[in-house]
Design an enzyme around this catalytic site. Structure first.
Site, PDB file in Angstrom:
ATOM      1  N   HIS A 139       5.464   5.308  -1.062  1.00 22.60           N
ATOM      2  CA  HIS A 139       4.772   4.128  -0.536  1.00 22.60           C
ATOM      3  C   HIS A 139       5.788   3.054  -0.216  1.00 22.60           C
ATOM      4  O   HIS A 139       6.642   2.721  -1.044  1.00 22.60           O
ATOM      5  CB  HIS A 139       3.760   3.566  -1.530  1.00 22.60           C
ATOM      6  CG  HIS A 139       3.081   2.332  -1.008  1.00 22.60           C
ATOM      7  ND1 HIS A 139       2.004   2.384  -0.166  1.00 22.60           N
ATOM      8  CD2 HIS A 139       3.375   1.009  -1.173  1.00 22.60           C
ATOM      9  CE1 HIS A 139       1.645   1.153   0.162  1.00 22.60           C
ATOM     10  NE2 HIS A 139       2.458   0.295  -0.433  1.00 22.60           N
ATOM     11  N   ASP A 174     -10.662  -1.961  -4.186  1.00 21.90           N
ATOM     12  CA  ASP A 174      -9.442  -2.500  -3.584  1.00 21.90           C
ATOM     13  C   ASP A 174      -9.669  -2.855  -2.126  1.00 21.90           C
ATOM     14  O   ASP A 174      -9.198  -3.889  -1.648  1.00 21.90           O
ATOM     15  CB  ASP A 174      -8.300  -1.497  -3.702  1.00 21.90           C
ATOM     16  CG  ASP A 174      -7.070  -1.979  -2.951  1.00 21.90           C
ATOM     17  OD1 ASP A 174      -6.489  -2.993  -3.369  1.00 21.90           O
ATOM     18  OD2 ASP A 174      -6.715  -1.372  -1.930  1.00 21.90           O
ATOM     19  N   ARG A 182      -8.688 -11.243  -0.221  1.00 23.31           N
ATOM     20  CA  ARG A 182      -7.405 -11.904  -0.469  1.00 23.31           C
ATOM     21  C   ARG A 182      -6.753 -12.344   0.823  1.00 23.31           C
ATOM     22  O   ARG A 182      -6.086 -13.386   0.878  1.00 23.31           O
ATOM     23  CB  ARG A 182      -6.471 -10.960  -1.230  1.00 23.31           C
ATOM     24  CG  ARG A 182      -6.853 -10.737  -2.683  1.00 23.31           C
ATOM     25  CD  ARG A 182      -6.125  -9.546  -3.274  1.00 23.31           C
ATOM     26  NE  ARG A 182      -4.689  -9.666  -3.080  1.00 23.31           N
ATOM     27  CZ  ARG A 182      -3.876  -8.621  -2.850  1.00 23.31           C
ATOM     28  NH1 ARG A 182      -4.369  -7.406  -2.766  1.00 23.31           N
ATOM     29  NH2 ARG A 182      -2.590  -8.811  -2.705  1.00 23.31           N
ATOM     30  N   SER A 235      -3.262  -3.194  -6.202  1.00 24.73           N
ATOM     31  CA  SER A 235      -3.794  -2.705  -4.932  1.00 24.73           C
ATOM     32  C   SER A 235      -3.080  -1.426  -4.510  1.00 24.73           C
ATOM     33  O   SER A 235      -3.713  -0.422  -4.146  1.00 24.73           O
ATOM     34  CB  SER A 235      -3.637  -3.784  -3.863  1.00 24.73           C
ATOM     35  OG  SER A 235      -4.006  -3.300  -2.588  1.00 24.73           O
TER      36      SER A 235
END
Length: 438
Positions: free
Chosen positions: A88, A167, A174, A189
């Site tokens: 990631h 999420d 957010r 997240s």
């Protein structure tokens, strides 16, 4: 009637208290179900931004988001004994690394389930890049993901709707409430989706620099540490995990934009490509393979595999398996204009953020998630730090199908190119990898 009330949990965090496991479980579940209103979760997110969460709270928050939906049962696929390993990236400018990395790691014997996202603002999205390939499909069912992994060894696709739905809902909130910057919320997240994915191992590429969300190494290390702590403390699933803090002060490679980056990634897979993209791809592949016990000398050397072009057939198979045509011409922009050097000198380097904003204004990115992108839009960098330049020489090219966007892109590039005097010392090159955390 619930034993909890959202206002009490908001007040507790506002006043700097540590939330209990039960409070966290309740508020995440209630928000996912709609029993906690957006304005209440907005207030709690702001309280978390200002007051923080400790490692135990962050791990529990992550666990609650994982439990808000389903988990992928990727071990149900016939992987032939291949271990599952993922990467990631926190995102950057020209960050096309997933494109050569997934087929490379698959070519070295692992299975790579790469659930990716789309670009927003000045940072690009892997799915947008791949969708510039005619026919390629991002949305797959869980059964299709398993089948592609078994068939090819690598899949790059969108996350499934039932994977950490809390999420998805909180992320959108957010984004419009100025609470994106919270390290516990960023870490949870990212990790909630990766833990729900069920991979055996995970390498985190935490970007730092002007083109990244974290602009200092200290901030990037804080985020990396928070995610590694989650990997250790989350009881439901503990993937083996490592984190690299990598540079994003200058764009990766020579291209920024969707089809432009796909073409560059294909060059890398054929054994060529820019040295920085090759080096980071190999470094991340080595970390991924080491985590699952397939690194050298037990397994092949990913540097040799990449240089030989042996990962390119895996790329072709991966694209074909998701409906894409690996031989189809990529989109080409209708308007291509250069940005020229104003004087002689030595090129000192690019500012990643400004280049990313220019590509976004040309149509390569989006301001809102529902905005379309121009697959041919972007920037091609023509010079690198340390190279001599002469007045009038093209420094970069602006590519777009929206000619009206060119003035805005040029304005965004003001100050993006550092030009040094001819007798100036060679510009300092930041390290590609600033730190490794395990």
């Amino acid at each position: 009637m619930s034993e909890f009330a959202a206002v009490d949990i908001i007040r507790a965090k506002r006043d700097g208290q540590t939330l209990s496991d039960a409070q966290i479980d309740w508020v995440v579940d209630a928000y996912t179900r709609g029993a906690v209103a957006d304005e209440q979760m907005s207030a709690l997110a702001m309280a978390i931004l200002l007051r923080g969460m400790d490692a135990a709270e962050t791990a529990r928050w992550t666990h609650a988001m994982v439990d808000s939906g389903d988990r992928l049962d990727l071990r149900g696929a016939d992987l032939g004994g291949r271990p599952l390993v993922d990467k990631h990236s926190t995102g950057g400018v020209g960050d096309k690394i997933t494109l050569p990395l997934a087929p490379l790691v698959a070519a070295c014997g692992a299975a790579v389930p790469q659930l990716s996202g789309r670009g927003l603002g000045h940072t690009g999205g892997t799915l947008d890049k791949l969708e510039s390939i005619p026919g390629w499909r991002a949305v797959l069912s869980e059964a299709e993901i398993r089948a592609r992994l078994a068939e090819v060894g690598a899949v790059v696709c969108a996350t499934t709707p039932r994977l950490a739905p809390a999420d998805r809902k909180l992320y959108a909130l957010r984004d419009v409430t100025a609470t994106v910057e919270s390290v516990p919320l960023i870490a949870s997240s990212i990790m909630s989706k990766k833990i729900a994915e069920g991979t055996d191992a995970l390498v985190l590429d935490v970007k730092v620099g002007s083109g990244a969300f974290m602009t200092t190494v200290e901030q990037a290390r804080e985020l990396a540490t928070a995610m590694l702590d989650i990997a250790q403390d989350t009881t439901a699933h503990r993937p083996r995990c490592a984190a690299l803090v990598t540079d994003m002060s200058t764009p990766l490679g020579r291209t920024v934009g969707n089809a432009l980056e796909v073409a560059e990634a294909m060059d890398v897979l054929r054994g060529g490509g820019p040295p920085d993209v090759v080096a980071l791809t190999v470094r991340l592949a080595t970390e991924m393979l080491d985590l699952v016990g397939l690194g050298p000398p037990r397994g092949p050397d990913p540097a040799e595999v990449l240089a030989s072009g042996a990962a390119y057939p895996v790329w072709r198979a991966m694209i074909s398996a998701q409906g894409g045509d690996p031989d189809a011409p990529l989109p080409v922009a209708g308007a291509v204009e250069p940005l020229r050097a104003e004087r002689d000198g030595v090129f000192g380097g690019w500012d990643a953020y400004r280049v990313g904003v220019a590509a976004w204004r040309l149509g390569a990115g989006r301001a809102r998630k529902e905005d379309p992108v121009d697959p041919a839009a972007g920037v091609r960098l023509l010079v690198d730090a340390g190279e001599p330049v002469v007045a009038g020489q093209p420094l970069l090219e602006l590519h777009t199908d929206r000619p009206g966007s060119l003035p805005g892109a040029r304005a965004a590039l003001a100050g993006a190119a550092r030009l040094l005097d001819e007798n100036a010392p060679a510009p300092d090159r930041p390290p590609l990898v600033h730190a490794v955390l395990r």
